[in-house]
Design an enzyme around this catalytic site. Structure first.
Site, short mmCIF file in Angstrom:
data_model
loop_
_atom_site.label_atom_id
_atom_site.label_comp_id
_atom_site.label_asym_id
_atom_site.label_seq_id
_atom_site.Cartn_x
_atom_site.Cartn_y
_atom_site.Cartn_z
N CYS A 86 0.84 -1.50 0.02
CA CYS A 86 0.10 0.13 -0.16
C CYS A 86 0.89 1.10 0.03
CB CYS A 86 -1.06 -0.03 1.31
SG CYS A 86 -2.15 1.02 0.85
N HIS A 203 -3.75 -5.58 0.97
CA HIS A 203 -3.27 -5.86 2.23
C HIS A 203 -3.31 -7.43 2.85
CE1 HIS A 203 -2.60 -1.83 3.40
NE2 HIS A 203 -3.73 -1.49 2.75
N GLU A 205 -1.48 -8.93 4.53
CA GLU A 205 -1.15 -8.90 6.25
C GLU A 205 -2.48 -8.65 7.14
OE1 GLU A 205 -0.79 -6.37 4.34
OE2 GLU A 205 -0.92 -4.47 5.56
#
Ligand SMILES: Nc1ncnc2c1ncn2[C@@H]1O[C@H](COP(=O)(O)OP(=O)(O)O)[C@@H](O)[C@H]1O
Ligand SMILES: [Mg+2]
Lengths: 229, 81, 744, 81
Positions: A86, A203, A205
């Site tokens: 990002c 994302h 994560e």
């Protein structure tokens, strides 16, 4: 695997990626403050998401010119794996480590939602735990994720296989209606030429275990742990 | 010395901001608009009083930080102040 | 004093919003006339916004205590114990007027302000919520206001990196000239590391940190306490521009300093800036302060003491440090590239002595301003009892009942208040921090507590049309609905924060709405063991004499002991039973059906029986905690059929397939009343059929009414085997309204 | 006819963007900058060819949409094009 996470003023998905790295590798990453001019030895350098310097002027622009990026560049050129997520992706393009730019989303609104990604290749340190052509579900959360490059660059990165992920339908079809930001060719992530630097807008994560509703992001970190161990 | 810097998108680069403003103007009933382009505008107060020096400095600021020359052009005007 | 010191005229006093008697009180306190700076200080300290002069009497009646409450109202935010040495800190606040004038910045700085209220107490913010009310969609300003407010809330919260996980967003003509933007923040702290705002220790330094002071928002607090009229819109007072990046630095720097023991007291500079923060801290500790304004970091030149004391520049904090710890603190703030300045010290004098350029700019006793501000017992009139609406009197438009039900359902699900607010929450980063386990769209948002299986459940609610119809039940209902939303995910409700949005308290009927809403809230809080720990009052929400619907927005916080036993609203599996818990009376008064389908806005709102509410909720929660339900949803706006439809729509997979249900809605009450009546205290649960009999028996043993509603299956809702409602049609209606409206 | 519109924050209004750019320039070693203010720049292509009419139209666009005069000032330049 020893990972280092670079923290800029305004980073805010540092917690998310630290949690993910810790959960998958069993080891807490090193945290590097942006003013440091030296990077400790690490197998993986992560530039996390957030709004470095508020994303004022242009997203990633100011962080890309901070001292630590010189070190990151040296390491990247030496072949160390670098992951920009990002804002990290925006910083890597602004620093010239990855081709192209990330412009404001097509409809000029921040967008936070799950999207689907097609994994373009599985022969990299970032993706070897994914299956060929696999479609994964991960969230995006950004205002400036509209990937753009001039046509020459685009031809080159497409030709060299530098596209890492593309926005697609759950069935794996490319389709403008599922492109959350207007990125050219549905590009969600790109590699550098040597494929040791990856930048992506979504994302992984935030999709590490089922309590987050989906764990499709986990194999990315598992790939890194496995190949960089 | 004051520098006024305009940063605009290169022609050929899509300008969603300009397009959105254009649409909004149209829906407010402002019909006579053919096109809108949006850019950034910066005013810098400089210590430097020599125009040539000042221009060189601002030029450097533009290429090093203020503009992303992959997609943006910049234009510098100087003004005594 | 500067030579330009103006004479205090009656006009100047009025401009500062002080009444004649308040001014006389100020003269008495000083024993002389105030100078301009002092007048400004009286004006903001005694403004409705800072002093709560019209509401204090009634706020005091709210229950604020429970064994798990660590700190109730009176501090920057409320604190509850959530076990294992942790505390949740939360508060909600309004930013209504600025958001109407400059929607993006007004909403953004609202978020910034409430975040500071929470991290000033030592908590790391972990979630934001927001309650939004806009004018009717047809109003020419509404679209622009929605776009700006939502972008502003997102712009601030996304940048600082706190997930915005829930809220509400509804529309009504009474908000045409007065939108409501209420922002709530929830933070997490160690229960033994809470920071308070009571100043102590003469000689201790008073320290200013954060952004520089400019001329922004001077008189923001008095603006928030003045009615709007056309002239005010013309005048367009200054609003502040938010700087979320600086706030993020301020947050990290404050938390870093809080890891040391250098702080004696800390308070953010919100409304009335340096004035209210310094007076409040000193007032609480019975201390005096000497402030030297020359040391205040200033963004502009030539600022006067008046301007510096009253500025509402954002992203600033005031602290009292232990003597000798200044350098340690300074290093932390300099690392984060923030201003840090010792601007004064505490004294024993009990007075605020402000100097600038070597002269005394103000010299006031603190206690009378901070603790003894005026308090009014404003006249109020009781609401008249609204008429009961009987379902039989509300005709089903075309005679044949069944098709009407499906048409009405589609219409309701695509009505502005019930339509999906995905367009809103898509613009909020609701995932950052990686701990959001229930995203917007369910009954309550759920955020996991790091390193544990526990989680916080969060919700914000209010039904203004009930409050308008009968304030007392409306107030009780708002509290009960948040309690129910927390219960429906399996959380133990712990407490609430409130944001009381009303018209002018100087009008007895408005004051009556306030008093009676509070009374309803009080009853609900008592009955549900659900104390108020923080809150905020916003009066004068009216334009040209027309007030908003009374809107006591309630934010509720609960704890889930194990996320494995959490419930969600999405239907899960073919063949499961659907059971209603709670009683159906088919109450249509003040319902959405009545307003949206029959076009009638009247009648008594549904009665709120708090004993039943508690009994049903405790039963449902226990079942969820024991893992008996695979899904659960409370029944609120729109009634039973709307709730079932929401459960079916929530089951959508990424590929868009959905799970429907075969429903049996046969009863002695008319079908439209059963389907759309808004009786309170009800939940729909999905259960594996092997457990259904046990469930019904367990409920019966507690005198809890239940009703079998049908069985999950197919991709549609069928009613009594006669009628099939396509879920994809409903979905299009439900998801489509807001994006289509905004694109219009 | 072309209109160039500059939208800038009123003096006294906080300009976080300008402040951040200023800091970034300083840390890149550009010392001689006293202040930076950031604004927006719009280029409008108008059908109208009469300058007075065009100015009135753009004026209306500014007050109704392009600028929020609570915090922003605007400035219009016209140019035949
Ligand atoms: N302004 C908003 N911001 C974030 N989420 C919102 C907003 N408005 C509505 N939502 C979400 O939409 C869902 C439905 O809201 P609402 O109709 O108020 O629910 P309920 O009737 O259960 O209280 C909730 O999950 C709520 O959090
Ligand atoms: Mg609910």
């Amino acid at each position: 695997m020893k990972a280092a996470v670079v923290i800029f003023p305004g980073s805010n998905r540092d917690v998310d990626v630290i949690d993910a790295l810790t959960a998958v590798s069993g080891k807490e990453p090193l945290l590097i403050w942006h003013r440091n001019t030296e990077l400790p030895k690490a197998d993986l350098i992560v530039l996390p998401g957030g709004f470095s310097y508020g994303d004022y002027l242009r997203s990633g622009a100011m962080a890309a010119r901070s001292p630590i990026l010189k070190e990151v560049t040296v390491r990247a050129q030496a072949g160390v794996a670098v992951l920009g997520i990002c804002n990290g992706f925006q910083i890597l393009t602004e620093a010239g480590l990855l081709p192209g730019v990330l412009m404001a989303n097509r409809d000029l609104k921040f967008v936070c939602r799950n999207i689907h990604l097609k994994v373009e290749r599985t022969d990299t340190v970032f993706t070897e735990r994914y299956a060929e052509g696999q479609v994964i579900r991960v969230p995006v959360a950004h205002h400036d994720g509209n990937y753009f490059s001039d046509s020459e660059t685009l031809t080159r990165i497409e030709g060299e296989g530098q596209v890492a992920f593309r926005y697609c339908t759950p069935e794996g079809h490319l389709d403008d209606s599922v492109n959350p930001n207007g990125s050219i060719n549905g590009i969600a992530g790109v590699y550098n030429e040597n494929r040791n630097v990856l930048g992506l807008m979504p994302h992984p994560e935030d999709h590490i275990d089922e309590s987050q509703s989906c764990a499709d992001g986990r194999p990315l970190f598992e790939s890194l742990v496995e190949s960089l161990a | 010395m004051k520098a006024r810097v305009h940063i605009t998108l290169k022609s050929g680069v899509l300008d969603p901001q300009g397009k959105a403003v254009h649409n909004a103007l149209t829906s407010l009933g402002f019909d006579g608009v053919d096109d809108v382009r949006q850019g950034k505008y910066l005013e810098l107060d400089l210590v430097e009083s020599d125009a040539e020096q000042a221009r060189a400095a601002v030029e450097a600021m533009c290429t090093r930080l203020l503009a992303n020359t992959v997609i943006e052009d910049y234009q510098i005007e100087l003004e005594d102040g | 004093m500067s030579d330009a010191e103006p004479i205090i005229t009656a006009e100047l006093i009025a401009e500062h919003g002080l009444s004649e008697s308040e001014y006389r009180q100020a003269q008495d306190i000083l024993g002389r006339d105030p100078n301009l700076t002092e007048l400004g200080i009286f004006s903001v300290m005694w403004s409705e916004h800072c002093s709560y002069k019209s509401s204090k009497k009634w706020l005091k009646t709210l229950p604020t205590e429970a064994p798990w409450v660590i700190c109730g109202p009176g501090e920057n935010a409320g604190v509850v114990d959530i076990g294992d040495g942790q505390a949740a800190i939360f508060k909600m606040e309004s930013h209504n007027h600025p958001s109407f004038i400059e929607p993006y910045q007004g909403a953004a700085t609202g978020v910034g302000g409430i975040l500071r209220d929470v991290f000033t107490m030592g908590a790391r913010p972990i979630a934001n919520l927001n309650c939004l009310r806009f004018g009717e969609p047809e109003n020419s300003k509404t679209r622009h206001l929605v776009a700006g407010v939502v972008a502003g809330i997102g712009g601030y919260g996304n940048c600082i990196g706190v997930p915005t996980v829930g809220g509400e967003c509804t529309f009504h003509e009474s908000y045409n000239g007065n939108i409501l933007v209420n922002a709530m923040t929830v933070g997490l702290a160690d229960a033994d590391r809470i920071f308070y705002s009571t100043a102590a220790g003469a000689g201790n330094p008073v320290v200013y940190v954060g952004s520089k002071t400019g001329r922004d928002g001077i008189h923001g607090a008095t603006m928030a306490s003045a009615e709007f009229d056309e002239a005010a819109e013309e005048k367009r007072p200054t609003v502040q521009v938010g700087d979320p990046f600086t706030e993020k630095l301020l947050l990290e720097a404050c938390l870093e300093l809080m890891d040391t023991d250098a702080i004696v007291a800390i308070q953010d500079m919100g409304a009335a800036g340096l004035t209210s923060s310094s007076f409040e801290m000193a007032g609480k500790g019975g201390m005096g302060v000497e402030l030297n304004l020359d040391h205040v970091p200033q963004r502009e030149t030539g600022m006067t003491p008046y301007e510096i004391m009253l500025s509402e520049s954002q992203e600033r904090m005031l602290m009292v440090l232990k003597q000798g710890r200044e350098d340690e603190a300074r290093r932390i703030f300099e690392k984060w590239e923030l201003d840090f300045a010792v601007v004064g010290h505490l004294t024993e004098s009990g007075r605020m002595v402000v100097t600038m350029h070597g002269a005394v700019a103000a010299d006031l006793p603190i206690a009378p301003l901070a603790n003894a501000s005026p308090e009014y017992d404003r006249p109020w009139t009781a609401a008249s009892t609204p008429n009961e609406i009987h379902a039989a009197d509300i005709p089903v438009p075309n005679g044949t009942e069944l098709p009407e039900v499906s048409v009405a359902l589609e219409k309701l699900l695509s009505s502005p208040d019930l339509a999906s607010k995905r367009w809103v929450w898509d613009q909020y980063d609701h995932l950052v921090m990686g701990r959001t386990v229930q995203r917007p769209g369910g009954d309550a948002a759920v955020v996991r507590l790091p390193g544990t299986d526990k989680a916080l459940a969060l919700t914000a609610d209010c039904t203004p049309r009930y409050c308008a119809a009968f304030p007392r039940s409306g107030g009780a209902q708002a509290v009960a609905e948040t309690w129910r939303n927390l219960t429906a995910v399996g959380a133990r409700p712990l407490g609430i924060t409130d944001c009381m949005n009303f018209g002018s308290p100087e009008r007895p009927e408005i004051m009556g709405q306030f008093v009676e809403c509070i009374e309803g809230m009080r009853e609900a809080c008592l009955a549900l063991d659900y104390p108020v720990v923080s809150g905020n009052v916003s009066f004068y929400n009216e334009t040209n004499g027309a007030a908003i619907q009374p809107t006591p927005a309630i934010g509720g916080v609960g704890v889930i002991d194990s996320i494995d036993a959490m419930a969600t609203i999405a239907l899960k599996a073919d063949g499961n039973d659907l059971v209603l818990i709670g009683e159906c009376n088919g109450h249509l008064g003040a319902s959405l059906y009545l307003r949206e389908i029959a076009g009638i806005s009247e009648g008594a709102p549904p009665p709120v029986d708090l004993e039943i509410e508690r009994r049903n909720g405790d039963f449902v929660r226990k079942q969820i905690m024991e893992g008996r339900f695979v899904s659960c949803h409370d029944v609120s706006d729109g009634g039973l059929l709307v709730a079932i439809a929401e459960m079916a729509l929530a089951s959508a997979t990424p590929r868009g397939t959905m799970l429907g249900a075969h429903l049996h809605l046969d009863t002695d009450i008319p079908l439209h009343a059963l389907a759309f009546g808004e009786d309170q205290g009800r939940y729909i649960v999905e259960i594996d059929p092997v457990g259904t009999e046990d469930l019904l028996a367990a409920a019966a043993a507690k005198d809890i009414p239940t009703r079998r509603l049908g069985r999950c299956g197919s991709e549609a809702l069928t009613i009594n085997g006669e009628q099939t409602i396509s879920l994809s049609v409903l979905r299009r209606a439900h998801e489509g309204w807001l994006p289509n409206y905004m694109a219009g």
